[in-house]
Design a protein around this motif. Structure first.
Motif, PDB file in Angstrom:
ATOM      1  N   LEU A   1       0.787  -1.277   0.093  1.00 35.33           N
ATOM      2  CA  LEU A   1       0.007  -0.020   0.004  1.00 35.33           C
ATOM      3  C   LEU A   1       1.008   1.215   0.164  1.00 35.33           C
ATOM      4  CD1 LEU A   1      -2.695  -1.082   2.740  1.00 35.33           C
ATOM      5  CD2 LEU A   1      -2.872  -1.303   0.281  1.00 35.33           C
TER       6      LEU A   1
ATOM      7  N   TYR B   1       0.537   5.563   0.870  1.00 37.33           N
ATOM      8  CA  TYR B   1      -0.389   6.468   1.301  1.00 37.33           C
ATOM      9  C   TYR B   1       0.530   7.772   1.515  1.00 37.33           C
ATOM     10  CZ  TYR B   1      -3.812   9.471   3.946  1.00 37.33           C
ATOM     11  OH  TYR B   1      -4.418  10.348   4.370  1.00 37.33           O
TER      12      TYR B   1
ATOM     13  N   ASP C   1      -3.207  11.504  -1.571  1.00 39.62           N
ATOM     14  CA  ASP C   1      -4.331  10.575  -1.685  1.00 39.62           C
ATOM     15  C   ASP C   1      -5.281  10.863  -0.699  1.00 39.62           C
ATOM     16  OD1 ASP C   1      -2.541   8.917  -3.392  1.00 39.62           O
ATOM     17  OD2 ASP C   1      -1.416   8.157  -1.627  1.00 39.62           O
TER      18      ASP C   1
ATOM     19  N   ARG D   1      -3.733   3.416  -1.119  1.00 39.10           N
ATOM     20  CA  ARG D   1      -4.001   2.708  -2.738  1.00 39.10           C
ATOM     21  C   ARG D   1      -2.950   1.463  -2.654  1.00 39.10           C
ATOM     22  NH1 ARG D   1      -4.870   5.934  -6.788  1.00 39.10           N
ATOM     23  NH2 ARG D   1      -5.196   7.679  -5.365  1.00 39.10           N
TER      24      ARG D   1
ATOM     25  N   ILE E   1      -8.228  -5.807  -4.720  1.00 38.50           N
ATOM     26  CA  ILE E   1      -8.504  -4.267  -5.462  1.00 38.50           C
ATOM     27  C   ILE E   1      -7.319  -4.267  -6.470  1.00 38.50           C
ATOM     28  CG2 ILE E   1      -8.081  -2.101  -4.857  1.00 38.50           C
ATOM     29  CD1 ILE E   1      -8.665  -2.883  -1.682  1.00 38.50           C
TER      30      ILE E   1
ATOM     31  N   ASN F   1      -3.284   0.496  -8.096  1.00 37.41           N
ATOM     32  CA  ASN F   1      -3.264   1.703  -8.228  1.00 37.41           C
ATOM     33  C   ASN F   1      -4.690   2.378  -7.819  1.00 37.41           C
ATOM     34  OD1 ASN F   1      -1.924   4.281  -8.127  1.00 37.41           O
ATOM     35  ND2 ASN F   1      -2.522   4.730 -10.407  1.00 37.41           N
ATOM     36  N   GLN F   2      -5.579   1.466  -7.191  1.00 34.29           N
ATOM     37  CA  GLN F   2      -6.937   2.027  -6.800  1.00 34.29           C
ATOM     38  C   GLN F   2      -6.917   2.101  -5.175  1.00 34.29           C
ATOM     39  OE1 GLN F   2      -9.722   2.390  -8.834  1.00 34.29           O
ATOM     40  NE2 GLN F   2      -7.883   2.139 -10.311  1.00 34.29           N
ATOM     41  N   GLU F   3      -7.570   3.141  -4.719  1.00 34.06           N
ATOM     42  CA  GLU F   3      -7.745   3.352  -3.404  1.00 34.06           C
ATOM     43  C   GLU F   3      -8.336   2.320  -2.619  1.00 34.06           C
ATOM     44  OE1 GLU F   3      -9.610   7.041  -2.881  1.00 34.06           O
ATOM     45  OE2 GLU F   3      -7.666   8.057  -3.480  1.00 34.06           O
TER      46      GLU F   3
END
Length: 86
Positions: A8, A10, A15, A19, A56, A59-61
């Motif tokens: 991850l 952050y 942000d 992500r 997920i 590059n997605q939150e």
């Protein structure tokens, strides 16, 4: 059982939420872990969390439903980093 890893990122200024920046299993997971360790990143082992985060897309939150669990991990990481910084 194959090793799995998720990384991850952050940045509070950039942000809205953490992500997913890397995700994989087997040799990819080992490379994620080795890269993190080499960079001095704290590695948290949590199989259940990895399973959730691995769903997920890159590059997605993270979804709002995971904010609480991830914030506990990040809070611990910030404490650890602050304890060992000079």
């Amino acid at each position: 059982m194959q090793k799995k890893a998720v990384a991850l990122r952050y940045h509070q200024e950039e942000d809205r939420a953490p992500r997913v920046v890397a995700s994989g299993k087997g040799i990819v997971a080992e490379n994620i872990i080795e890269t993190g360790e080499a960079a001095g990143v704290y590695i948290q082992e949590d199989r259940d969390m990895v399973e959730l985060l691995a769903q997920i897309e890159l590059n997605q939150e993270i979804p709002m439903e995971l904010y609480g669990a991830v914030s506990e991990i990040l809070s611990f990481v910030y404490k650890v980093n602050g304890k060992y910084e000079k």
